[in-house]
Design a protein around this motif. Sequence first.
Motif, PDB file in Angstrom:
ATOM      1  N   ALA A 139     -13.576 -62.277 -28.478  1.00  0.00           N
ATOM      2  CA  ALA A 139     -14.287 -61.066 -29.029  1.00  0.00           C
ATOM      3  C   ALA A 139     -15.041 -61.101 -30.071  1.00  0.00           C
ATOM      4  CB  ALA A 139     -13.265 -60.267 -28.628  1.00  0.00           C
ATOM      5  N   TRP A 140     -14.595 -61.994 -30.912  1.00  0.00           N
ATOM      6  CA  TRP A 140     -15.298 -62.194 -32.492  1.00  0.00           C
ATOM      7  C   TRP A 140     -16.372 -63.228 -32.701  1.00  0.00           C
ATOM      8  CZ3 TRP A 140     -10.268 -61.709 -36.096  1.00  0.00           C
ATOM      9  CH2 TRP A 140      -9.469 -60.624 -35.580  1.00  0.00           C
ATOM     10  N   ALA A 141     -16.527 -63.704 -31.602  1.00  0.00           N
ATOM     11  CA  ALA A 141     -17.368 -65.281 -31.821  1.00  0.00           C
ATOM     12  C   ALA A 141     -18.781 -64.929 -32.467  1.00  0.00           C
ATOM     13  CB  ALA A 141     -17.400 -65.810 -30.330  1.00  0.00           C
ATOM     14  N   ALA A 142     -19.327 -63.785 -32.061  1.00  0.00           N
ATOM     15  CA  ALA A 142     -20.891 -63.556 -32.577  1.00  0.00           C
ATOM     16  C   ALA A 142     -20.662 -62.981 -33.687  1.00  0.00           C
ATOM     17  CB  ALA A 142     -21.635 -63.007 -31.581  1.00  0.00           C
ATOM     18  N   LEU A 143     -19.563 -62.579 -34.369  1.00  0.00           N
ATOM     19  CA  LEU A 143     -19.434 -61.820 -35.985  1.00  0.00           C
ATOM     20  C   LEU A 143     -19.838 -62.730 -36.748  1.00  0.00           C
ATOM     21  CD1 LEU A 143     -16.525 -59.842 -35.056  1.00  0.00           C
ATOM     22  CD2 LEU A 143     -18.942 -59.134 -34.510  1.00  0.00           C
ATOM     23  N   ASN A 144     -20.564 -62.144 -37.911  1.00  0.00           N
ATOM     24  CA  ASN A 144     -20.971 -62.810 -39.256  1.00  0.00           C
ATOM     25  C   ASN A 144     -19.678 -62.648 -40.205  1.00  0.00           C
ATOM     26  OD1 ASN A 144     -21.152 -60.375 -39.982  1.00  0.00           O
ATOM     27  ND2 ASN A 144     -23.427 -60.404 -40.179  1.00  0.00           N
ATOM     28  N   LEU A 145     -19.567 -63.139 -41.316  1.00  0.00           N
ATOM     29  CA  LEU A 145     -18.691 -62.655 -42.185  1.00  0.00           C
ATOM     30  C   LEU A 145     -18.031 -61.290 -42.318  1.00  0.00           C
ATOM     31  CD1 LEU A 145     -16.503 -63.949 -44.234  1.00  0.00           C
ATOM     32  CD2 LEU A 145     -18.139 -64.002 -45.890  1.00  0.00           C
ATOM     33  N   GLN A 146     -19.148 -60.574 -42.634  1.00  0.00           N
ATOM     34  CA  GLN A 146     -18.859 -59.166 -42.711  1.00  0.00           C
ATOM     35  C   GLN A 146     -18.322 -58.654 -41.390  1.00  0.00           C
ATOM     36  OE1 GLN A 146     -19.000 -58.086 -45.688  1.00  0.00           O
ATOM     37  NE2 GLN A 146     -18.119 -55.802 -45.025  1.00  0.00           N
ATOM     38  N   GLY A 147     -18.628 -59.027 -40.226  1.00  0.00           N
ATOM     39  CA  GLY A 147     -18.117 -58.577 -38.965  1.00  0.00           C
ATOM     40  C   GLY A 147     -16.818 -59.094 -38.848  1.00  0.00           C
ATOM     41  N   LEU A 148     -16.479 -60.374 -39.253  1.00  0.00           N
ATOM     42  CA  LEU A 148     -15.071 -60.701 -39.151  1.00  0.00           C
ATOM     43  C   LEU A 148     -14.048 -59.972 -40.077  1.00  0.00           C
ATOM     44  CD1 LEU A 148     -16.009 -64.688 -39.177  1.00  0.00           C
ATOM     45  CD2 LEU A 148     -14.981 -63.218 -37.279  1.00  0.00           C
TER      46      LEU A 148
END
Length: 350
Positions: A139-148
């Motif tokens: 579910a986190w695969a497409a997130l950038n650092l801020q999103g992570l």
Amino acid sequence: MRTLLLLCLAAIGFASCKKERQPAVPTPLPPVPVDTTTVAVTDSFAKGADVSWITEMEAAGRRFYNSAGAEMEGMALLKSLGMNTIRLRVWVNPAGGWNGKNDVLAKALRAKALGMRVMVDFHYSDSWADPGQQTKPAAWAALNLQGLKGALAAHTVDILSALRTAGVTPEWVQVGNETNNGMLWPEGRASSNMAAYAALVDTGYVAVKSVFPAAKVIVHVSNGWDNGLFTWNIGGLVSNGARFDVIGLSVYPTLSNWATTNGEVAMNMNNMAARYNKHVMVVEVGMPWDSPQECGPFIADLIRKTRAVPNRKGLGVLYWEPQAYGGWKGYTLGAFDNSGKPTPALAAFQ
């Protein structure tokens, strides 16, 4: 874990574990009646085990017995052997629910009912996170650092808030598991972006403290004898402003070199405590289950060396899945025999 052991386990056991579809997490079994009377504890040293497989083992029909052959609930059995701490891993969206929120909560409540201390180990993955794999949850695969950072914080708060609501207060919380080269790859790979790794650790620290201000936050690195690795990793975190309270170590020696390994671990713990003014804790140990004549002295010596870290900065020693027996998941470094009884090696915890 030592690299060779880790690769072997990944090949024969863990990899197959991750491929199979696991059953839904069951309602916890009615506990075997045990004496949960508590006594005053004057020794703050943690002696315990990661037993995260225990509910899955029970669902598969595995049972646990004391040396006299009487069936006991697994955590209560470990408590009777001198352990006071239970460690539980957390996966984000695991297959079948094992090590997910509900499973973790059920196990944590059992530990609390026994008066045992609790450590929570966030892997920040849907499955195993370790030196060879730090795979982002799907579910986190497409997130950038801020999103992570946002997802990591929300997940951490969600799990810990559920524990708080249930009345469980963890004493320690790991933000990442065996993060030798960071976490949540590729964004948080330490060798390519130490600052990002540090930012993720610090995000976890803030999330933990927002729910449990008194909980001690652990950064966990394997190969506890490798001072160069620890200096690079922990030093990189510190220089990039990451906050944490405890340096956690894994120690998986070979049968023939455990005494030398323990000496190197002791030097590393003493150095880390002095260099960074942090507490240290051995959060994983293991040795072949059928070699208790080596494993017992190994554990006893490691406990002595951890206790001896100056200024009481050595917090404890925990065995990894000692109750795994009979070829469970291909894992052979437990400390129960094939009949489901603890081996003499666990006497070291008494």
